[in-house]
Write a protein that holds these residues in place. Sequence first.
Motif, short mmCIF file in Angstrom:
data_model
loop_
_atom_site.label_atom_id
_atom_site.label_comp_id
_atom_site.label_asym_id
_atom_site.label_seq_id
_atom_site.Cartn_x
_atom_site.Cartn_y
_atom_site.Cartn_z
N HIS A 10 0.82 -1.21 0.00
CA HIS A 10 0.00 0.00 0.00
C HIS A 10 0.86 1.26 0.00
O HIS A 10 0.53 2.25 -0.66
CB HIS A 10 -0.96 0.00 1.19
N GLY A 40 -0.04 2.42 -3.42
CA GLY A 40 -1.31 3.11 -3.14
C GLY A 40 -2.42 2.16 -2.73
O GLY A 40 -2.26 0.94 -2.73
N THR A 41 -3.56 2.75 -2.43
CA THR A 41 -4.66 1.98 -1.86
C THR A 41 -5.37 1.08 -2.86
O THR A 41 -6.10 0.19 -2.47
CB THR A 41 -5.69 2.92 -1.21
N ARG A 60 -5.04 -3.71 -4.21
CA ARG A 60 -5.85 -4.95 -4.22
C ARG A 60 -6.63 -5.09 -5.52
O ARG A 60 -6.78 -6.19 -6.04
CB ARG A 60 -6.79 -4.97 -3.02
#
Length: 93
Positions: free
Chosen positions: A33, A37-38, A41
């Motif tokens: 992450h 970054g977020t 996933r």
Amino acid sequence: MATATTIRTSKRDLIAGYFRERLHQPINSFDLHVKFGTAVRARISEINNDPDSGFVIRNHCYSTDRGEVSLYTAVPRDSLFFPDWNGAHVDDG
């Protein structure tokens, strides 16, 4: 006059390359992450659903005294370790 050429690499391609260089090496989700970054996933899911990627990224979660740990590990798609792999995202924990 020199001309600079910029080639844009997608975040998905960066993540795929990162895991391709680290097959069988568990990588902490927190580190992913921070680095990507977020949306990491979502990109992992895209890679896992791409039959041409050559590998899949597995997730394993477990609890410790300090909280939950989530590790992602890339394995070859035809790996004997995961013969039941069908292309869907699977959380091992």
